[in-house]
Design an enzyme around this catalytic site. Structure first.
Site: not given
Ligand code: UD1
Length: 456
Positions: A38-39, A136, A141, A325, A432
């Site tokens: 899914k990711n 989620c 985020r 996760d 999902r």
């Molecule tokens: C992806 C995964 C999710 C997983 C996460 C971490 C998908 C669709 N989802 O989410 O299942 O839990 O990686 O392995 O692939 N952050 C910021 N600013 C940003 C971006 C991120 O502060 O612009 C912070 C987030 O709030 C969080 C951390 O960075 O605390 C990690 O987020 P991120 O790795 O970006 O997660 P996703 O890519 O959204």
């Protein structure tokens, strides 16, 4: 059996409703199969938009996040054909066009993937409108890293009530440093840099298997990407990319979820398609907690060891650490370990919301705002991001409502452990990320039924 998705704006919205009524208190046994992550697959689909040639993605799971992405691509003029028998997805992006406000509104608040369309759409049209994101609710985020990186490539951004409008006449390579190794921001940079002019150096990048998989696909498409030591990824922009055939990465999150269900219920599950190399951190923790596994050529067996479940201390982290996760099913399994376990969540500040429902069923989990482990970003911010789990606790069936995807699976494990009947509502959320969920429960001989509208 091929299904071609065309403009589907009139399709019904995805629904989370439906209640899983489950009789717990028995071990689960059997075999299930995992396919494309899914990711990962939705990002493979975004990458396919960087070329005007056809891309085929194989072994794609029938999960809602893939379906949403397929609808989105179809809604902007791409052709997505799914072969339901072998799970392959063929993408023809020749006729895609910029997203209209109506399309953006339709896809608003249902997924986080659209933010990754910035690079491909900017390269192809010089503009991109990205709807407000869903996903989620497990923390704030923000997307500040994404937006800062896009500006560094030369894009101009305008934040509007219903999304973000970006323009760029020319995207140039940049030196970008992430404050935190964000998976999404790393993907954003890679997907933009591959066709940008010149070199991009990304430091403090995430290096999750899903990112390596994306890099593998892009290399087949003609991109030049080097993964260096110390989280540095270097990308030399090329003028054009081509289509490719790509076999999707098996879902390591789904594997870990079923592994926890097996040990938590003292059952045994063979997960066909599980890939050992993506699971080292999980398996280390699983063994320490009293889980047992056996790797075969086609998958992995998971069960509880003869010594029973033990308490452990662990913290979540970016790859190669213990993935955030995995945390929810793992914590639920630990409610059955004899002693006190500690989990320190360092990736998302709001990922323990689900424990209240487990406590209602009989678990003993206390949340703390301090870092029970190494110091992390959330320590000073008063977020309940450490959990103390005292076990083993008998669980009683209850009425609980799923708040997010991984929490959802942990509720299913709780329902499997609990004595009596559990009513787990919002079960549609599970779709999902977990394909053929009902069929898998059936093949594991679980006593359940789905009531309400969701019968898939
Ligand atoms: C992806 C995964 C999710 C997983 C996460 C971490 C998908 C669709 N989802 O989410 O299942 O839990 O990686 O392995 O692939 N952050 C910021 N600013 C940003 C971006 C991120 O502060 O612009 C912070 C987030 O709030 C969080 C951390 O960075 O605390 C990690 O987020 P991120 O790795 O970006 O997660 P996703 O890519 O959204």
């Amino acid at each position: 059996m091929n299904a071609t998705l065309q403009n589907t704006l009139n399709a019904p919205r995805y629904r989370n409703d439906g209640t899983l009524v489950i009789q717990g208190g028995r071990p689960i046994h059997g075999t299930i199969k995992v396919r494309g992550a899914k990711n990962s697959v939705p990002k493979n689909m975004v990458a396919a938009l960087l070329t005007e040639e056809i891309t085929e993605i194989r072994s794609v799971a029938d999960v809602r996040d893939v379906a949403i992405m397929a609808e989105l691509v179809a809604a902007i003029g791409g052709q997505v054909t799914r072969n339901a028998l072998d799970g392959s997805l063929t993408m023809d992006p020749r006729h895609i066009a910029p997203m209209s406000p109506d399309t953006a509104a339709h896809f608003s608040d249902i997924s986080r993937i659209p933010i990754l369309l910035c690079g491909p759409l900017l390269h192809r049209f010089g503009e991109a409108f990205i709807p407000n994101l869903g996903g989620c609710v497990i923390g704030a985020r923000p997307i500040d890293f994404h937006l800062a990186a896009l500006k560094q490539f030369g894009a101009t951004l305008e934040e509007r009530a219903d999304g973000i409008y970006l323009t760029a006449t020319h995207l140039r390579g940049a030196r970008i440093n992430l404050d935190f190794p964000s998976v999404g921001a790393t993907e954003q940079v890679i997907l933009t840099a591959v066709l940008a002019e010149g070199e991009t150096e990304l430091s403090n990048a995430a290096v999750e298997p899903e990112i390596m998989d994306l890099i593998g696909q892009l290399q087949k498409m003609g991109a030049q990407i080097t993964v260096e030591t110390d989280r540095v990824i270097r990308i030399n922009g090329v003028k054009k990319l081509r289509g490719c055939v790509h076999v999707a990465l098996p879902d390591r999150l789904e594997v870990a979820s079923w592994a926890c269900a097996a040990a938590a219920t003292d059952g045994e599950i063979f997960v066909e398609g599980a890939r050992h190399g993506d699971l080292f951190a999980f398996l280390n923790a699983y063994m320490r907690a009293g889980g047992d596994f056996e790797v075969t050529e086609t998958g992995i067996w998971f069960r509880r060891s003869q010594q029973g479940l033990h308490p452990v201390c662990l913290e979540t982290g970016v790859h190669p650490g213990f993935m955030t996760d995995w945390q929810q099913p793992f914590a639920t399994m630990l409610t059955q370990a004899a002693g006190v376990s500690i989990i320190h969540e360092t990736v998302y500040e709001g990922r323990f919301g689900y424990v209240h429902a487990l406590n209602k069923m009989g678990a003993n989990i206390a949340l703390r705002t301090d870092c029970l482990g190494s110091r992390c970003r959330f320590g000073r911010l008063n977020h309940e991001h450490s959990a103390i789990i005292s076990g083993p606790t008998p669980m009683q069936g209850s009425h609980i409502a799923i708040p997010d995807l991984r929490a959802g699976f942990s509720y299913v494990i709780a329902g499997l452990i609990a004595n009596g009947t559990s009513h787990i509502s919002n079960i549609g959320l599970i779709q999902r990320g977990y394909e053929f969920f009902n069929e898998k429960l059936t093949s594991l001989n679980v006593d359940f039924e789905i009531t309400g509208r969701n019968n898939k």
